[in-house]
Structure formats: structure tokens, C-alpha cells
Design a protein around this motif. Structure first.
Motif, short mmCIF file in Angstrom:
data_model
loop_
_atom_site.label_atom_id
_atom_site.label_comp_id
_atom_site.label_asym_id
_atom_site.label_seq_id
_atom_site.Cartn_x
_atom_site.Cartn_y
_atom_site.Cartn_z
N ASP A 144 -39.92 6.51 15.79
CA ASP A 144 -41.27 6.22 15.29
C ASP A 144 -41.28 4.99 14.36
O ASP A 144 -42.27 4.27 14.29
CB ASP A 144 -41.92 7.45 14.63
CG ASP A 144 -41.15 7.99 13.46
OD1 ASP A 144 -39.98 7.61 13.30
OD2 ASP A 144 -41.72 8.79 12.69
N ILE A 151 -45.62 -2.19 16.76
CA ILE A 151 -47.07 -2.28 16.57
C ILE A 151 -47.40 -3.48 15.66
O ILE A 151 -48.27 -4.28 15.95
CB ILE A 151 -47.65 -0.97 15.97
CG1 ILE A 151 -47.55 0.17 16.98
CG2 ILE A 151 -49.09 -1.17 15.52
CD1 ILE A 151 -47.87 1.56 16.40
N THR B 9 -60.62 -7.51 11.03
CA THR B 9 -61.70 -8.32 10.43
C THR B 9 -62.15 -9.44 11.37
O THR B 9 -63.04 -10.19 11.04
CB THR B 9 -61.25 -8.91 9.08
OG1 THR B 9 -60.01 -9.58 9.28
CG2 THR B 9 -61.09 -7.85 8.03
N LYS B 10 -61.51 -9.50 12.54
CA LYS B 10 -61.89 -10.53 13.50
C LYS B 10 -63.13 -10.06 14.28
O LYS B 10 -63.04 -9.16 15.11
CB LYS B 10 -60.71 -10.74 14.45
CG LYS B 10 -60.90 -11.85 15.45
CD LYS B 10 -59.64 -11.98 16.29
CE LYS B 10 -59.84 -12.84 17.49
NZ LYS B 10 -58.65 -12.87 18.35
N ASP B 118 -56.83 0.90 17.00
CA ASP B 118 -56.53 0.67 15.57
C ASP B 118 -56.20 1.99 14.89
O ASP B 118 -55.28 2.07 14.06
CB ASP B 118 -57.73 0.02 14.86
CG ASP B 118 -58.01 -1.38 15.35
OD1 ASP B 118 -57.07 -2.09 15.73
OD2 ASP B 118 -59.20 -1.78 15.35
N ASN B 121 -52.71 3.15 16.16
CA ASN B 121 -51.63 2.34 15.57
C ASN B 121 -51.47 2.61 14.08
O ASN B 121 -50.36 2.76 13.58
CB ASN B 121 -51.90 0.85 15.80
CG ASN B 121 -51.77 0.45 17.26
OD1 ASN B 121 -51.22 1.21 18.06
ND2 ASN B 121 -52.26 -0.71 17.61
N GLY B 122 -52.62 2.68 13.38
CA GLY B 122 -52.58 2.94 11.93
C GLY B 122 -51.95 4.28 11.63
O GLY B 122 -51.14 4.42 10.71
N LEU B 124 -49.83 5.97 13.52
CA LEU B 124 -48.39 5.96 13.84
C LEU B 124 -47.59 5.26 12.74
O LEU B 124 -46.50 5.71 12.38
CB LEU B 124 -48.16 5.29 15.19
CG LEU B 124 -48.61 6.10 16.41
CD1 LEU B 124 -48.56 5.28 17.68
CD2 LEU B 124 -47.76 7.35 16.57
N ILE B 125 -48.15 4.16 12.22
CA ILE B 125 -47.45 3.44 11.14
C ILE B 125 -47.38 4.34 9.91
O ILE B 125 -46.34 4.43 9.26
CB ILE B 125 -48.16 2.10 10.83
CG1 ILE B 125 -47.89 1.09 11.96
CG2 ILE B 125 -47.69 1.53 9.49
CD1 ILE B 125 -48.67 -0.20 11.87
N ARG B 127 -47.39 7.59 9.77
CA ARG B 127 -46.40 8.66 10.00
C ARG B 127 -44.97 8.13 9.85
O ARG B 127 -44.11 8.82 9.31
CB ARG B 127 -46.57 9.26 11.39
CG ARG B 127 -47.75 10.19 11.43
CD ARG B 127 -47.84 10.91 12.74
NE ARG B 127 -49.06 11.71 12.78
CZ ARG B 127 -49.41 12.46 13.79
NH1 ARG B 127 -48.65 12.53 14.86
NH2 ARG B 127 -50.52 13.15 13.76
N ALA B 128 -44.75 6.90 10.34
CA ALA B 128 -43.40 6.30 10.22
C ALA B 128 -43.04 6.10 8.75
O ALA B 128 -41.87 6.14 8.37
CB ALA B 128 -43.36 4.98 10.96
N LYS B 129 -44.08 5.90 7.91
CA LYS B 129 -43.83 5.72 6.47
C LYS B 129 -43.68 7.06 5.76
O LYS B 129 -43.48 7.11 4.55
CB LYS B 129 -44.99 4.95 5.83
CG LYS B 129 -45.00 3.47 6.14
CD LYS B 129 -46.22 2.84 5.48
CE LYS B 129 -46.27 1.35 5.75
NZ LYS B 129 -47.55 0.77 5.28
#
Lengths: 210, 134
Positions: A144, A151, B9-10, B118, B121-122, B124-125, B127-129
Motif C-alpha cells: 500500500d 499515485i 484545483t485545476k 480523487d 487515491n486520497g 489509499l494514501i 491508509r498508507a500513512k
């Protein structure tokens, strides 16, 4: 995993501690570049070179400890290769910092917004690399962390696409101005590729130890 | 996790009177899946046009993209959220309204977009943290 990696001495713990310090220094360098650009602070930008030298010194120490006997022989080249990759990340950040001084007049408007986004994401990727490295020695799930890094890299890829379009719109005052600006954009956007490679390498180490 | 941590923000706009062909060109050039449709007047509101709308409402019906105006198929009004909103609420909204993106508004100003990708991905990131993921 420790049992497989360790030859039974504390030299391994020293190396692991040094690699962790190496990645911490990498995070500091990436943060300094981001902050330097964000706050137009030349001192912060200049501090990147100092941090890169600190990183070099740590890398030399890691390599010498490894070849003095830390870790079982089959794992030593993997450890060294990972450290070399982290060093390539340092080089990319340092290149971006050195080129920024000359590229700065063209880093405005949307280009500046995108450059700051890339610099922030680079730092987040370095932090994730640190978490991933910690996971390697704690029986956690590396997949992960590796996915999170991919990502981040995809996000930078999307911004890179916009930057390449915006890069073509600038009117440099001279050939060298244009070249330096293009090299700056290349340097800051390629950092993420190397971090992704380093993360993939951690995955290889992880799999090879099973 | 808060919306502002993951929002994009794009934002790209298109005129309500532009054709679907213009919209498709812009989406391809900018690698986007949706465009914000500008209000036609002060009394009008923002709308959105997505690749999904173009495929289902125009291409699927064999309409000429160069003759159909964006305003004819754009969705209005937008579903807006605050940038401080919690992601769990955003996920519920997406599920309840069957939508793939919400718009982030600060007063009358549009400041970002949050798409399903988004959110994924957010999460998953996070959870990785070591976080909960939402």
C-alpha cells in the motif's frame, strides 16, 4: 524478516539507522526547495546543497558499514543500490535548487503554481518512502505504501504535462535563459520518477527476502 | 480527511453557447473528464458537462457534436461542498446522487473539484500513512 537480513551483529542496526537518517535528510532537502520557492527565500534554496552534502556523507558511511560486514552478503548489493537511488533523488533536488536562481524570472503565474505543487508532492513522496522503508523492517504491508507512491507519481505526471505546455509559451530573453528554465522544469519533475524507482526497489528487496 | 486535502484545483470552463465539439476538444487537450459551464447571465448558475454526458446524450443518439450546444446537455445546478467537509459526507453524497464528482465552493467562487478517483487515491494514501482512509 530481521532474522533473514541480519548476520547477528549490531552493524545492521547502525546501517538501518543511517538509511533512515539519509531519507530524513532527503525530506529536509525537498522541504527546503519547496519552502525556498514558495517564500522566495534564497537562503533556503542554498541550504539544499548543504543538505545534499550531508546526504553524501551519510551515504558513504552506509556503504562502508555494509562492506565492513553489515547484513548477509546476498542482501548487501540491494541495500547499496537503494541508497544510491536515494542519492539520485538528492541530485535531482539539488539540480532543481541550483537552476532555480536563473529560472526564477520565468517561474510565475500558473507555472509557479504548478512548480509549487510538484515540489510539495515530491516532499510527500519522500515522506512516503520513509514510511515504506520503515515497513520493510516491521513486517508491515509494503504494497500500500508502494501504491501511494505510484499515485503521487501519477499526479506529478499530470502536472508535468501542463508544465510542458506552459513551458512552450514562455519568451526567454536568451537561449541560455530558455535552456536553464527547461532544465529546471526537467529536474524538479524527474525527482518523482527516481523516488518511484527507489520504492519499486524496496519492493524487490521485500520479495527477495521471502 | 477533509475535502481540501484531496481536491483538484485545476478547473477549466467552457461557454454555455460553445458546441459539444469545442467541449470535446478542450477535454482532450487538457486531459479532463469534465468542464464547468459558465453562467449565461447574472441570474444563471454554473453547470457541468462530462464525457459521460457527451457519450450518452449526444454520441449515443448519433447527434452532430458541432451542432449541439453545451447548454443543451449540461447538468445544472452543481452539487457543491465546503472544503472543510469530511470525506465520509462526500462519499455519501456521491452515492445518494449517483454522481462521480462534486464541486468545492468558497462562497460564490469555485475553488476545486473532487472526483471519485480523487477520493479513492486520497483514501489509499491516508491508509498508507496509517490513517483510517476517509
Amino acid at each position: 524478516m530481521f532474522k533473514k537480513l541480519f548476520s547477528g551483529t549490531s552493524a545492521e542496526e547502525v546501517v538501518i539507522g543511517e538509511i533512515a537518517a539519509h531519507i530524513r535528510t532527503l525530506i529536509a532537502a525537498s522541504e527546503a526547495l519547496h519552502e525556498g520557492i514558495e517564500k522566495n527565500n534564497p537562503e533556503k534554496i542554498a541550504s539544499v546543497s548543504d543538505l545534499e552534502r550531508d546526504g553524501d556523507s551519510i551515504r558513504r558511511s552506509i556503504i562502508s558499514h555494509v562492506f565492513e560486514g553489515a547484513f548477509l552478503p546476498f542482501i548487501r548489493p540491494f541495500i547499496c543500490r537503494f541508497v544510491e537511488m536515494a542519492d539520485q533523488v538528492f541530485d535531482g533536488i539539488e539540480d532543481a535548487a541550483m537552476l532555480y536562481g536563473h529560472a526564477q524570472p520565468y517561474v510565475t503565474g500558473e507555472i509557479r503554481t504548478n512548480v509549487l505543487k510538484v515540489a510539495a508532492l515530491n516532499t510527500q513522496m519522500c515522506e512516503m518512502l520513509q514510511i515504506a522503508f520503515g515497513t520493510l523492517f516491521s513486517n508491515g504491508d509494503l504494497r500500500d505504501k508502494s501504491l501511494a507512491i505510484r499515485i503521487y507519481e501519477k499526479r506529478i505526471d499530470e502536472i508535468k504535462f501542463d508544465l510542458l505546455e506552459q513551458e512552450r509559451m514562455i519568451q526567454p530573453a536568451s537561449f541560455w535563459d530558455g535552456r536553464t528554465f527547461a532544465r529546471f522544469i526537467d529536474a524538479i519533475t524527474q525527482v518523482s520518477d527516481v523516488i518511484e524507482d527507489a520504492s519499486d526497489y524496496l519492493q524487490i528487496i521485500n520479495v527477495s527476502l521471502r | 480527511m477533509k475535502v481540501e486535502e484531496i481536491m483538484t484545483t485545476k478547473i477549466e470552463y467552457i461557454d454555455a453557447e460553445a458546441t459539444l465539439y469545442d467541449a470535446v476538444e478542450k477535454m482532450i487537450d487538457k486531459r479532463l473528464r469534465s468542464l464547468l459551464v459558465k453562467p449565461k447571465s447574472d441570474k444563471d448558475v454554473h453547470g457541468v458537462i462530462t464525457g459521460r454526458d457527451i457519450v450518452f446524450k449526444a454520441i449515443g443518439k448519433n447527434l452532430d457534436l458541432a451542432r449541439v450546444k453545451v447548454e443543451e446537455i449540461a447538468e445544472k445546478p452543481l452539487i457543491c461542498v465546503n472544503k472543510q467537509m469530511d470525506l465520509t459526507h462526500v462519499i455519501s453524497m456521491m452515492q445518494n446522487f449517483n454522481i462521480a464528482r462534486v464541486f468545492v465552493c468558497d462562497g460564490t467562487e469555485m475553488v476545486g473539484i473532487v472526483s471519485i478517483m480523487d477520493v479513492m487515491n486520497g483514501a489509499l494514501i491516508d491508509r498508507a500513512k496509517g490513517g483510517r482512509g476517509v
